[in-house]
Design a protein around this motif. Structure first.
Motif, mmCIF file in Angstrom:
data_model
loop_
_atom_site.group_PDB
_atom_site.id
_atom_site.type_symbol
_atom_site.label_atom_id
_atom_site.label_comp_id
_atom_site.label_asym_id
_atom_site.label_seq_id
_atom_site.Cartn_x
_atom_site.Cartn_y
_atom_site.Cartn_z
ATOM 1 N N LYS A 157 3.741 6.342 -5.243
ATOM 2 C CA LYS A 157 3.643 6.377 -6.743
ATOM 3 C C LYS A 157 2.296 7.603 -7.040
ATOM 4 C CE LYS A 157 6.053 3.211 -8.579
ATOM 5 N NZ LYS A 157 7.145 3.569 -9.583
ATOM 6 N N LEU A 158 1.425 7.439 -6.517
ATOM 7 C CA LEU A 158 0.481 8.552 -6.383
ATOM 8 C C LEU A 158 0.708 10.034 -5.846
ATOM 9 C CD1 LEU A 158 -2.858 6.739 -5.007
ATOM 10 C CD2 LEU A 158 -2.334 7.563 -7.314
ATOM 11 N N HIS A 159 1.672 9.884 -5.024
ATOM 12 C CA HIS A 159 2.299 11.307 -4.269
ATOM 13 C C HIS A 159 3.056 11.760 -5.466
ATOM 14 C CE1 HIS A 159 4.402 14.002 -1.877
ATOM 15 N NE2 HIS A 159 5.622 13.349 -2.202
ATOM 16 N N ASN A 160 4.018 11.028 -6.174
ATOM 17 C CA ASN A 160 4.936 11.522 -7.153
ATOM 18 C C ASN A 160 4.109 12.128 -8.473
ATOM 19 O OD1 ASN A 160 7.127 10.879 -5.774
ATOM 20 N ND2 ASN A 160 7.299 8.783 -6.396
ATOM 21 N N TRP A 172 0.636 -1.149 -0.024
ATOM 22 C CA TRP A 172 -0.097 -0.011 0.161
ATOM 23 C C TRP A 172 0.849 1.487 0.047
ATOM 24 C CZ3 TRP A 172 -4.377 1.221 -1.631
ATOM 25 C CH2 TRP A 172 -5.068 2.105 -1.165
ATOM 26 N N ASN A 173 2.010 1.083 0.797
ATOM 27 C CA ASN A 173 2.952 2.328 0.827
ATOM 28 C C ASN A 173 3.380 2.469 -0.835
ATOM 29 O OD1 ASN A 173 3.828 4.384 2.429
ATOM 30 N ND2 ASN A 173 5.961 3.387 2.304
ATOM 31 N N LEU A 174 3.635 1.515 -1.364
ATOM 32 C CA LEU A 174 4.318 1.724 -2.880
ATOM 33 C C LEU A 174 3.161 2.445 -3.585
ATOM 34 C CD1 LEU A 174 6.195 1.165 -4.937
ATOM 35 C CD2 LEU A 174 5.391 -1.277 -5.309
ATOM 36 N N ILE A 175 1.919 2.095 -3.576
ATOM 37 C CA ILE A 175 1.067 2.574 -4.294
ATOM 38 C C ILE A 175 0.800 4.124 -4.043
ATOM 39 C CG2 ILE A 175 -1.554 2.748 -4.690
ATOM 40 C CD1 ILE A 175 -1.458 -0.222 -4.406
#
Length: 225
Positions: free
Chosen positions: A53-56, A47-50
């Motif tokens: 990605k959204l943050h970037n 979930w942290n990876l997702i």
């Protein structure tokens, strides 16, 4: 037998005569495994990876308007809408995102806050958005009218887009499932296969629509400054 096809979206869940339909908006917390809160673990890393990605991506869309923590609201919006979209795919769970009351409650306050911030703090930039560069003088009044209308209907289009997409898939699955009583065994197996494919499609729609509403909200916020 349903008197109306859209009755599948009617609020009807109750316990001791207490309406519990809108509790489905927070029931997603029950689906999160206990091990998610134990750091580190697979669920947390995934979930942290997702979220990273959204943050970037949101950071890139905001450009010069980005400051630390400004993407948090859009990531939260994505997560909230996606959880509710997925919950609507489970049997006997009220689909809150298929109602305009829910979707407008999300899009309208966001749009109003962006508009108030833009017109109060940067009205010259907001006026410049009304007339695209290079517009002939004779077309300027029409362009202002068109841009104003397109700006006003933005929260409505956000809400209707999400609602319509969630309703369409549910209605299609309901229509197909109602034909199963009159089918033979071979056609029932085929119907089940089609329903599984539709369920996969609806799962992808649940993710895509939550991503779309978060992306468009980010783009609208980047235009006010």
């Amino acid at each position: 037998m349903m008197s109306n096809l859209f009755s599948i979206f009617d609020p009807s869940t109750n316990l001791f005569n207490l309406s519990l339909n809108w509790i489905s908006t927070i029931i997603g917390l029950l689906f999160i495994p206990y091990s998610f809160w134990m750091i580190p673990n697979r669920y947390y890393y995934f979930w942290n990876l997702i979220l990273n990605k959204l943050h970037n991506e949101f950071k890139t869309l905001l450009k010069n308007n980005y400051f630390q923590g400004s993407t948090f609201i859009f990531i939260s919006l994505f997560s909230f809408v996606m959880f509710n979209n997925f919950l609507g795919l489970f049997p006997y769970i009220f689909t809150s995102t298929s109602h305009l009351v829910m979707t407008l409650s999300l899009s309208l306050p966001l749009w109003l806050s962006f508009m108030m911030y833009g017109w109060l703090n940067n009205y010259q930039h907001m006026f410049s958005h009304m007339i695209p560069q290079g517009t002939p003088s004779i077309l300027m009044p029409f362009m202002v009218m068109i841009e104003t209308i397109s700006n006003i209907i933005r929260p409505g289009t956000l809400a209707v887009r999400l609602t319509a997409n969630m309703i369409a898939g549910h209605l299609l699955m309901t229509l197909l499932s109602n034909t199963g009583n009159n089918m033979n065994l071979i056609m029932i197996f085929f119907l089940i296969l089609v329903q599984i494919l539709l369920l996969i499609l609806e799962s992808s729609v649940a993710i895509i629509q939550s991503y779309v509403i978060a992306i468009l909200s980010t783009l609208y916020s980047s235009e006010v400054n």
